[in-house]
Design an enzyme around this catalytic site. Structure first.
Site, PDB file in Angstrom:
ATOM      1  N   LYS A   3      44.208  39.317  21.743  1.00 14.04           N
ATOM      2  CA  LYS A   3      43.605  39.278  22.809  1.00 14.04           C
ATOM      3  C   LYS A   3      42.157  39.911  22.572  1.00 14.04           C
ATOM      4  O   LYS A   3      42.010  40.916  21.837  1.00 14.04           O
ATOM      5  CB  LYS A   3      44.142  40.309  23.891  1.00 14.04           C
ATOM      6  CG  LYS A   3      43.532  40.303  25.359  1.00 14.04           C
ATOM      7  CD  LYS A   3      44.220  41.310  26.012  1.00 14.04           C
ATOM      8  CE  LYS A   3      43.567  41.672  27.345  1.00 14.04           C
ATOM      9  NZ  LYS A   3      44.278  42.601  28.454  1.00 14.04           N
ATOM     10  N   ASP A  22      50.032  44.896  26.951  1.00 16.37           N
ATOM     11  CA  ASP A  22      48.597  44.435  26.137  1.00 16.37           C
ATOM     12  C   ASP A  22      48.307  45.734  25.489  1.00 16.37           C
ATOM     13  O   ASP A  22      48.017  46.693  26.251  1.00 16.37           O
ATOM     14  CB  ASP A  22      47.614  43.916  27.038  1.00 16.37           C
ATOM     15  CG  ASP A  22      48.041  42.648  27.544  1.00 16.37           C
ATOM     16  OD1 ASP A  22      49.264  42.318  27.469  1.00 16.37           O
ATOM     17  OD2 ASP A  22      47.151  42.016  28.040  1.00 16.37           O
ATOM     18  N   LYS A  70      44.551  35.345  23.580  1.00 16.49           N
ATOM     19  CA  LYS A  70      44.156  35.385  25.214  1.00 16.49           C
ATOM     20  C   LYS A  70      42.741  36.083  25.295  1.00 16.49           C
ATOM     21  O   LYS A  70      42.264  36.806  24.631  1.00 16.49           O
ATOM     22  CB  LYS A  70      45.017  36.806  25.716  1.00 16.49           C
ATOM     23  CG  LYS A  70      44.733  37.302  27.071  1.00 16.49           C
ATOM     24  CD  LYS A  70      45.499  38.249  27.909  1.00 16.49           C
ATOM     25  CE  LYS A  70      45.015  38.779  29.072  1.00 16.49           C
ATOM     26  NZ  LYS A  70      45.900  40.054  29.540  1.00 16.49           N
TER      27      LYS A  70
END
Length: 223
Positions: A154, A89, A183
């Site tokens: 995300k 990430d 996400k």
């Protein structure tokens, strides 16, 4: 719906201990979470505990500010993958995005994607830190992320002044389309929170309250 398989069981606080990471990994095995999301120094430990399970090891890159150079993000990502991470990430460079330097933003994502995917099917999620962005910037960040070959957008690091919102998740899903990951992370603390994010378009949840969410979900028999 198996909610556990949508949760990245997360512990990113700066004072996390080895024993807390071990507990996180054991919970992930017990509940069958999608992954554990941890700081890079714990990748070796998590991999050693999870290598014989289907729980993935996820770590964070350029975290939490995203202000590192492209070269340092690439090095950090490759190092994590070599140690056993299969999901990374990375924090987008918010400063460059807000400066309108879209070529830089796209290039940094492309470079990380290219580097880690040379080691296999590594999932790359790009953290937009939506609390700092206008809606127009959120849309542009989503477009750049998809064009650069990443797998997910995300919402948040959890370290900024705001986390995931239903409105942001809807906008992100609308922008990236159906065949792409979204996400939601930051401020997702209950099963109701998770349900709202999923209904808005999220297909992965990042939360430190993974156990609480899973138990509430099963108790309420949510679908």
């Amino acid at each position: 719906m198996n909610i556990a398989k949508m949760i990245d069981h997360t512990l990113l606080k700066p004072n996390a201990t080895k024993s807390e990471i071990e507990k996180l990994c054991n919970e992930a095995k017990e509940y069958g979470f999608a992954s554990v999301c941890i700081n890079p120094c714990f990748v070796d430990l998590a991999y050693s505990m999870l290598k014989d399970t289907d729980v993935k090891v996820c770590t964070v890159i350029g975290f939490p500010l995203g202000a590192n150079t492209i070269e340092s993000k690439v090095f950090e990502a490759v190092d994590a993958v070599k140690r056993g991470a299969t999901e990374v990430d990375m924090v987008l460079n918010v400063s460059m995005l807000k400066s309108g330097d879209y070529d830089y933003v796209k290039k940094e994502i492309e470079e990380v994607v290219k580097a880690v995917k040379s080691y296999g099917d590594i999932v790359v999620k790009v953290i937009l830190e939506t609390c700092y962005l206008t809606d127009e910037e959120k849309v542009k960040a989503c477009q750049l992320t998809r064009e650069a070959g990443a797998d997910f957008v995300k919402t948040s690091t959890g370290f900024g002044p705001g986390g995931a919102t239903v409105e942001d998740v809807k906008l992100m899903r609308q922008t990236v389309g159906e065949n792409f990951g979204v996400k939601a992370s930051g401020c997702v603390r209950t099963a109701e929170d998770a349900k709202a994010m999923i209904e808005a378009g999220a297909n992965r949840i990042g939360a430190s309250a993974g156990v609480k969410i899973a138990e509430e979900w099963n108790k309420l028999k949510m679908s």
